[in-house]
Design an enzyme around this catalytic site. Structure first.
Site: not given
Length: 314
Positions: A148-150, A152
């Site tokens: 999910p970080y990637g 965003t």
């Protein structure tokens, strides 16, 4: 020139601020001083810049009057964001969308409305590639983040490119490959490793340790920002910022053993969802267009990181 740095109290932001101040630029910056890691470290980073040498705003990008803060600014270095792959799953995802996507959009809107910004440099991430199609990975290869970080970071990068292409804002996105060096966040692997080596502590190693990373020394990343911020590039340009090391975590541990003169104690743990097996970026484009290439060999950078830890963790 006047530079504005978001996330100025962080690792890269504060190191960049010191460089720009030393180069004679007027510097202002914003940071919310969130508690993702100890805010006292961030305040120490600000003190290291020299509080009388720049203007600091302790505010959240999402609620700040950005147009007022950016009045008279020539170059924006957007370093702020919520870091961390492991924490981006589950209930905390909204923190990532707010800090990484919405904040970037608000900053771009302010830059568009002002119409006076000469350069907008965004700190993107190699996480946008996920498990890439090939190595070394080109900027034109298909991004396929696996955390999910990637997601965003890629969404924010797309916004940066869109505002460059559609509104002519001179944007640049720099895809950082694992930045390390003195002052690195305390939750990141290299700082955990060199601290443990110095104090005789045990480190946690996730997965087999055969994961390969392209590590980039912080001073080289700062130089890439300077060249992107004050050099010439087309609006919406994207560049890899990679150190070219391409070594496994087990090889890193061996290097630290050699540098510290004592073997690290290792606690092996299962791999973590969202961690890619390998990263490795081509830097042909940034060399050709901005004249940048990494100058710090991994062992030299790790030695400087370890020397810093000896002072930081007394």
């Amino acid at each position: 020139m006047k530079a504005f740095i978001t996330g100025i109290a962080g690792f890269v932001g504060s190191t960049l601020a010191k460089r720009l101040v030393a180069d004679g630029h007027e510097v202002a910056g914003i940071d919310a001083l969130t508690d993702y890691y100890d805010p006292a470290i961030k305040r120490a980073n600000l003190d290291a810049i020299g509080r009388t040498r720049f203007t600091f705003f302790e505010q959240d990008i999402n609620t700040a009057d950005l147009e007022a803060l950016l009045d008279g600014v020539d170059v924006i270095f957007h370093q702020a964001g919520q870091p961390g792959v492991r924490s981006s799953w589950g209930d905390e995802f909204s923190i990532y969308t707010s800090a990484n996507v919405l904040a970037t959009q608000k900053l771009l809107e302010a830059a568009k409305n002002l119409g006076t910004i000469k350069k907008f440099v965004y700190a993107s991430s190699s996480s946008v590639y996920g498990n890439a199609e090939r190595y070394p990975t080109l900027e034109t290869d298909r991004p396929q983040p696996i955390s999910p970080y990637g997601v965003t970071k890629l969404a924010a990068e797309h916004l940066v490119t869109l505002y460059g292409v559609n509104f002519g804002i001179p944007t640049v996105s720099l895809r950082y490959f694992t930045v390390y060096g003195p002052g690195q966040r305390t939750d990141m692997a290299f700082t955990r490793f060199v601290k443990a080596a110095w104090l005789g502590e045990t480190i946690s190693l996730y997965g087999t340790g055969e994961q390969i990373r392209d590590f980039t020394f912080v001073d080289d990343v700062v130089e890439a920002n300077v060249r992107a911020g004050f050099g010439q590039s087309v609006p919406g340009a994207v560049y890899n910022v990679a150190g070219g090391s391409n070594v496994s975590m087990l090889e890193v541990i061996d290097l630290i053993d050699r540098i510290s003169g004592k073997p690290l104690k290792v606690d092996r743990l299962p791999g973590v969802a969202g961690d890619v097996f390998r990263t490795g970026g081509s830097t042909e484009k940034i060399l050709s267009e901005l004249g940048w290439s990494a100058q710090t060999p991994l062992e030299d950078g790790l030695r400087r990181h370890y020397e810093w830890a000896q002072e930081a963790f007394r």
